[in-house]
Design an enzyme around this catalytic site. Sequence first.
Site, PDB file in Angstrom:
ATOM      1  N   HIS A   1      43.892  43.110  33.691  1.00  0.00           N
ATOM      2  CA  HIS A   1      44.152  41.676  33.802  1.00  0.00           C
ATOM      3  C   HIS A   1      45.188  41.212  32.778  1.00  0.00           C
ATOM      4  O   HIS A   1      46.169  40.552  33.128  1.00  0.00           O
ATOM      5  CB  HIS A   1      42.844  40.902  33.602  1.00  0.00           C
ATOM      6  CG  HIS A   1      43.009  39.424  33.710  1.00  0.00           C
ATOM      7  ND1 HIS A   1      42.972  38.754  34.907  1.00  0.00           N
ATOM      8  CD2 HIS A   1      43.231  38.474  32.763  1.00  0.00           C
ATOM      9  CE1 HIS A   1      43.165  37.467  34.702  1.00  0.00           C
ATOM     10  NE2 HIS A   1      43.317  37.265  33.397  1.00  0.00           N
TER      11      HIS A   1
ATOM     12  N   HIS B   1      50.167  39.089  30.694  1.00  0.00           N
ATOM     13  CA  HIS B   1      50.632  38.458  29.452  1.00  0.00           C
ATOM     14  C   HIS B   1      51.445  39.405  28.566  1.00  0.00           C
ATOM     15  O   HIS B   1      51.515  39.185  27.358  1.00  0.00           O
ATOM     16  CB  HIS B   1      49.430  37.921  28.671  1.00  0.00           C
ATOM     17  CG  HIS B   1      48.665  36.866  29.399  1.00  0.00           C
ATOM     18  ND1 HIS B   1      49.148  35.590  29.582  1.00  0.00           N
ATOM     19  CD2 HIS B   1      47.464  36.907  30.018  1.00  0.00           C
ATOM     20  CE1 HIS B   1      48.274  34.880  30.270  1.00  0.00           C
ATOM     21  NE2 HIS B   1      47.249  35.659  30.548  1.00  0.00           N
TER      22      HIS B   1
ATOM     23  N   LYS C   1      53.358  32.382  38.770  1.00  0.00           N
ATOM     24  CA  LYS C   1      52.606  32.195  37.529  1.00  0.00           C
ATOM     25  C   LYS C   1      53.121  30.921  36.872  1.00  0.00           C
ATOM     26  O   LYS C   1      54.281  30.844  36.452  1.00  0.00           O
ATOM     27  CB  LYS C   1      52.805  33.397  36.590  1.00  0.00           C
ATOM     28  CG  LYS C   1      52.028  33.306  35.277  1.00  0.00           C
ATOM     29  CD  LYS C   1      50.539  33.554  35.453  1.00  0.00           C
ATOM     30  CE  LYS C   1      49.816  33.600  34.121  1.00  0.00           C
ATOM     31  NZ  LYS C   1      48.382  33.837  34.244  1.00  0.00           N
TER      32      LYS C   1
END
Length: 327
Positions: free
Chosen positions: A203, A218, A261
């Site tokens: 993730h 990220h 995103k």
Amino acid sequence: LYTAPDSCEGRCGEPFSEEDECHCHMECERDHNCCEDHERHCGPDGFSSSRDSITEQELLELSEQLYGVDHNKAQPSDIALNPQHRADPDETGDKQDRSPQPLYKYVNEELFSKPTYASFIKLLDNYLRATGREEEVTAEELREQDHFLEEVMKTELMKKLFAFLQGKNRYSSEQEFVQDLKEMWFGLYSRGDGERDSSGFEHVFSGEVKKGKVSGFHNWIRFYLLEKQGVVNYFSHNFDGPWDTYPDVLGLQFSWDGFYKEVGSAFIGCSPEFEFGLYTLCFLARPGRACHLSLGGHRLSVQTYPWTKSTYGSGRRFIATAYVMSP
């Protein structure tokens, strides 16, 4: 070991914070806002010593130390960014590409031959990005996980983090620490319909697609590699941190194969072990809450969340997400 947000285990004497579900500071009994297990852990006969709690000051000091020993980070000459359009708050959700050029003008790919980078990059293609599809973990992928953990544990940064956590009675040995890192980051759980389709590492670092949107994702290295392949399209940024060296922090808008995103915050130019270590520290010290840190004299916060629907070991939580917060 795991500091639950509704427990005083490892939190006795921790300073009051409005963000906490319940409290473990000296005056919580007077204020009638203690966690239910406050007496058991923090009473005169309690078995969770206040010296094992991690204070705000310790987080600020340790994060500066980790920042200082990130020896594998990019140097200013290693990366050339082209941030282009800075998005206003009302622009971040409109899916408009306001930056015609890629974000990365140049990255010195010799960085990627460093052992922690090379072992990190090998992990990125081990995942199906769609949630709801069971992850098949091969023997080779398990070896790649172990190799990455071996390489990061050789660094001064991760040794410093381990020494701190051992001093707080979170782990008795490096072997125990590494085994827990493997479970909390790589252990599989279900974000979908009961399929073991996700992990904290997938993730946060590799990224997922859920309900038509990019979820997680990220990491700057992952972004650069996919942008180079032409499958990530940089739209704009809404935050550029105050650092004039690396690691820096950007809040990004982008699409990944057409999935959007809205704000994908990321450290830019840090080593894999820096991000991995900092997120681990915040997950253990302030799960589910803002974790206030200092890097190069500038304050910033990391947000982590535990996965609440399943556990491993004796009730420990997997990492659901971790990211640097962009104001």
